[in-house]
Design a protein around this motif. Structure first.
Motif, PDB file in Angstrom:
ATOM      1  N   GLU A 176      -3.541   3.467  -5.921  1.00  0.00           N
ATOM      2  CA  GLU A 176      -4.202   3.308  -6.854  1.00  0.00           C
ATOM      3  C   GLU A 176      -4.882   2.472  -7.109  1.00  0.00           C
ATOM      4  N   ARG A 177      -3.478   1.842  -8.388  1.00  0.00           N
ATOM      5  CA  ARG A 177      -3.594   1.679  -9.425  1.00  0.00           C
ATOM      6  C   ARG A 177      -3.074   0.150 -10.008  1.00  0.00           C
ATOM      7  N   GLU A 178      -3.819  -0.795 -10.755  1.00  0.00           N
ATOM      8  CA  GLU A 178      -3.135  -2.056 -11.310  1.00  0.00           C
ATOM      9  C   GLU A 178      -2.347  -1.643 -12.480  1.00  0.00           C
ATOM     10  N   ALA A 179      -0.986  -2.931 -11.509  1.00  0.00           N
ATOM     11  CA  ALA A 179      -0.469  -2.833 -13.111  1.00  0.00           C
ATOM     12  C   ALA A 179      -0.703  -3.828 -14.107  1.00  0.00           C
ATOM     13  N   LEU A 180      -0.065  -4.072 -15.636  1.00  0.00           N
ATOM     14  CA  LEU A 180      -0.726  -4.560 -16.460  1.00  0.00           C
ATOM     15  C   LEU A 180       0.967  -5.570 -16.261  1.00  0.00           C
ATOM     16  N   GLU A 181       0.153  -7.097 -16.270  1.00  0.00           N
ATOM     17  CA  GLU A 181       1.352  -7.764 -16.487  1.00  0.00           C
ATOM     18  C   GLU A 181       1.824  -8.024 -17.763  1.00  0.00           C
ATOM     19  N   MET A 182       2.855  -8.076 -18.019  1.00  0.00           N
ATOM     20  CA  MET A 182       3.961  -8.477 -19.338  1.00  0.00           C
ATOM     21  C   MET A 182       4.581  -9.825 -19.655  1.00  0.00           C
ATOM     22  N   GLY A 183       4.052 -10.421 -18.804  1.00  0.00           N
ATOM     23  CA  GLY A 183       4.841 -12.178 -18.655  1.00  0.00           C
ATOM     24  C   GLY A 183       3.544 -13.181 -18.877  1.00  0.00           C
ATOM     25  N   LYS A 184       4.376 -14.066 -18.530  1.00  0.00           N
ATOM     26  CA  LYS A 184       2.986 -15.484 -17.571  1.00  0.00           C
ATOM     27  C   LYS A 184       2.719 -15.625 -16.569  1.00  0.00           C
TER      28      LYS A 184
END
Length: 315
Positions: free
Chosen positions: A228-236
């Motif tokens: 129930e957590r959202e990942a932070l995207e580290m790409g385009k």
């Protein structure tokens, strides 16, 4: 020239293309499908990027969602294939973006924290180069024959040490993805609310000539659902990856051209950042008709070329 017009540059005069070339100072260029295929340069692509730097004085960066290699390894590939970049500083990759993010994070202490990686060994190599300890990368973890999931959970997570001092969970493409890995990531994220949750990219599928395989988005979706957590995207297409360059003024988005082969990722990234965009037909869209059919669903490029090499006569 109108924004998002998907204009084929080969339909323009030399003077018009020259005027377009003067509209940007910096170039961000995708890798796979745009300038190389696997470990082979696409014909003419090195000549174009080298000419843009050496003849026109443009600053060129390679930006990729490839999380299977470190920044240094991608730089070495570019040199081997004939692309003349000044240094690995001109490679923007998710593995390096993740490591840089953790180094700068006030909540992550390299002296105390470690990282759990659901992904390949390149992520661990990049983290190690930044002085960050990690575990799990490139490893298999599956239920043993006869082992039941309640037994696995009790054995692995019953001890508080299982999640202690794990300051981040990083997810990348993982051919050994399993229930056990998803359970471990979920346990760490739920036990440590302040831990970072990072993903190399959200590419949904990797396309090959005859088949498709699940991309990193498939793996991270399961972990997001159970934690129930959202990942932070580290790409385009996340503009976050450009912050180190925009904050220092090294890159001005309004004077930058993004070159890529994918509407959703590359052109979407350009749109998110306020950059110009050039789509090439050596990847997912082999003709302009296919591009225009996506209008209304995906961002449209400013310009189009069947292949990057078609720009060479204008340089």
């Amino acid at each position: 020239m109108s924004r998002g017009g998907a204009i084929n540059l080969t339909d323009l005069s030399g003077g018009q293309v020259g005027e377009w070339l003067q509209s940007f100072d910096t170039i961000l260029c995708d890798g796979d499908g745009t300038i190389w295929q696997d470990d082979t340069a696409i014909e003419g692509a090195p000549d174009v990027l080298n000419a843009l730097q050496q003849r026109l004085g443009k600053k060129v960066y390679l930006i990729t969602n490839n999380g299977l290699k470190t920044r240094q390894e991608l730089f070495e590939r570019s040199q081997r294939l004939g692309f003349h970049l000044p240094s690995d500083r001109y490679i923007i990759s998710p593995t390096a973006a993740i490591a840089d993010y953790l180094v700068e994070s006030p909540d992550f202490d390299r002296a105390r924290h470690k990282v759990y990686v659901v992904g390949n060994a390149a992520i661990a190599r990049e983290l190690r180069q930044h002085g960050i300890d990690s575990f799990g990368a490139g490893e298999t973890e599956q239920l043993a024959p006869g082992d039941l999931w309640p037994d696995f959970v009790a054995r692995e997570f019953g001890n508080p040490e299982a999640a202690k001092d794990v300051g981040a969970v990083v997810v990348g493409w993982d051919e050994y993805f399993s229930y056990c890995k998803m359970a471990r990531a979920c346990h760490i994220l739920c036990s440590n609310p302040d831990s970072a949750f990072l993903v190399t990219n959200r590419d949904a599928v990797h396309k090959y000539p005859a088949f498709c395989i699940p991309g990193t988005a498939a793996f991270v979706a399961g972990i997001e659902a159970c934690s129930e957590r959202e990942a932070l995207e580290m790409g385009k297409p996340n503009p976050l990856v450009l912050e180190p360059l925009t904050k220092t003024g090294e890159l001005r988005a309004e004077r930058t051209l993004m070159i890529g082969d994918c509407l959703k990722i590359d052109v979407g990234f350009a749109s998110n950042c306020g950059m110009l965009s050039l789509l090439v037909g050596t990847g997912r869209y082999s003709n302009l008709s296919d591009v225009r059919r996506e209008k209304g669903k995906l961002a449209q490029p400013d310009c189009y070329l069947p292949r990057l090499a078609d720009l060479l006569p204008y340089l």
